[in-house]
Scaffold this active site. Structure first.
Site, PDB file in Angstrom:
ATOM      1  CG  ASP A 196       2.912  -7.958  -1.960  1.00  0.00           C
ATOM      2  OD1 ASP A 196       3.904  -7.725  -1.401  1.00  0.00           O
ATOM      3  OD2 ASP A 196       3.116  -8.256  -2.979  1.00  0.00           O
ATOM      4  CG  HIS A 241      12.882  -9.417  -4.562  1.00  0.00           C
ATOM      5  ND1 HIS A 241      13.835  -9.008  -5.664  1.00  0.00           N
ATOM      6  CD2 HIS A 241      12.435 -10.629  -4.838  1.00  0.00           C
ATOM      7  CE1 HIS A 241      13.766 -10.282  -6.678  1.00  0.00           C
ATOM      8  NE2 HIS A 241      12.997 -10.948  -5.988  1.00  0.00           N
TER       9      HIS A 241
HETATM   10  C1  BDR Z   1       8.665  -8.081  -5.461  1.00  0.00           C
HETATM   11  O1  BDR Z   1       7.530  -9.117  -5.901  1.00  0.00           O
HETATM   12  C2  BDR Z   1       6.983  -9.627  -4.876  1.00  0.00           C
HETATM   13  O2  BDR Z   1       6.894 -11.074  -5.294  1.00  0.00           O
HETATM   14  C3  BDR Z   1       8.023  -9.776  -3.908  1.00  0.00           C
HETATM   15  O3  BDR Z   1       7.543  -9.689  -2.433  1.00  0.00           O
HETATM   16  C4  BDR Z   1       8.593  -8.472  -4.079  1.00  0.00           C
HETATM   17  O4  BDR Z   1       7.948  -7.408  -3.458  1.00  0.00           O
HETATM   18  C5  BDR Z   1       9.829  -8.853  -6.305  1.00  0.00           C
HETATM   19  O5  BDR Z   1       9.788  -8.336  -7.516  1.00  0.00           O
HETATM   20 CA    CA Z   2       6.603  -7.797  -1.698  1.00  0.00          CA
END
Ligand code: BDR
Ligand code: CA
Length: 306
Positions: free
Chosen positions: A9, A239
């Site tokens: 995403d 992340h």
């Molecule tokens: C996840 O949430 C999204 O905002 C980031 O892209 C990542 O995949 C982290 O909690």
């Molecule tokens: Ca993500």
């Protein structure tokens, strides 16, 4: 070489993950599938295509689901990633188009064409994987493994006090993925909250690789602002790139093996919890990480680009 499909995403840390995968010589990026979460599915599809073209790779992009499998859609995280997904970077129109098939169809077809070879790497809500399992449950026995950026066992949440954002966006889908009989690794907040980057790291990337590093450096400024105001540190979490790194360097992570489930209602909706004694297959949950090695592999790999 690991054949990988990233379900994404994009999203600023998604952009880091996808560009890392494009440049990593141990990854054969066979496709990108798009999902809502940080942005709408329309924007995620456009941004996924933009990332592949920016890396000068002919990677197919398949459009994913517009909303969760069961619950009502939650708001997208535009305040974290910007309205167009890449922070303050102006929207870019890709040259090419996404495939005609859906993300679930693309996943099922590709996994069936390469039995035992494909690593699925969802770094957004797990809706497309749940839809793929519904479409063809036999894919569970055909994928090599599934590496999820999502969840949290002992670290608490980031979308709510209990839920990590990707699980919170579609808890039912996440529970379906954790119930299926395939080899799942969760790279969640227990480790990704340890892997941070600073503005200096990204300024260095921009100097080393002006196109790709320069783009990430521009996009990440918005992410830094968010973390300065909300998390009170001058940097950001890595992340999604941490999840992709774990595919090629699993030795940098220590895991706990547990069957898991997701709470799908009530105050703790979206919380990933241990389900010891259940008949679910165990998942590997990353609990410790060699922070410097993960960050350096990401930085060195993107620096080697253009
Ligand atoms: C996840 O949430 C999204 O905002 C980031 O892209 C990542 O995949 C982290 O909690
Ligand atoms: Ca993500």
């Amino acid at each position: 070489m690991q054949k990988v499909i990233i379900d994404t995403d994009p999203g600023i840390d998604d952009a880091m993950a996808v560009l890392f995968a494009c440049l990593c010589r141990d990854i054969d990026l066979v496709g990108l599938t798009s999902i809502f979460g940080n942005v709408t599915t329309d924007i995620a599809t456009r941004n996924a295509k933009v990332l592949a073209e920016m890396a000068r790779l002919d990677v197919p992009v398949a459009r994913g689901a517009d909303g969760p499998v069961q619950q009502a859609a939650r708001p997208v995280a535009w305040e974290i990633h910007g309205r167009e997904g890449f922070g303050g970077v102006a929207p870019i129109t890709p040259d090419g188009q996404p495939l005609d098939e859906t993300a679930a169809e693309f996943i099922c077809r590709t996994v069936t064409e390469h039995p035992g070879e494909i690593v699925l790497c969802p770094v957004g809500p797990l809706t497309n994987l749940a839809r793929a399992l519904e479409l063809d449950p036999s894919i569970a026995g055909k994928v090599k493994s599934v590496t999820v950026m999502g969840g949290s066992l002992d670290e608490g949440g980031n979308a709510t006090p209990h839920a990590e954002a990707n699980i919170w966006q579609d808890p039912h889908a996440a529970d379906m993925v954790l119930a299926a009989d395939w080899d799942v690794t969760l790279v969640g907040l227990d480790v990704t909250h340890q892997v941070k980057c600073t503005p200096e790291h990204f300024a260095h990337l921009a100097a080393q690789a002006p196109v790709l590093g320069g783009f990430l450096n521009e996009a990440v400024q918005h992410y830094f602002e968010f973390h300065r105001s909300v998390d009170r540190f001058d940097g950001c979490y890595m992340h999604d790139p941490a999840a992709v790194v774990s595919i090629v360097r699993p030795d940098l992570f220590q895991v706990e093996r547990q069957p898991l489930r997701v709470i799908v209602d009530g105050e703790e909706t979206g919380c990933t919890v241990r389900a010891a004694g259940s008949d679910r297959p165990p998942a590997s949950v990353c609990m410790q990480v060699e922070v410097d090695a993960v960050r350096n592999l990401f930085l060195d790999t993107v620096s080697s680009g253009f």
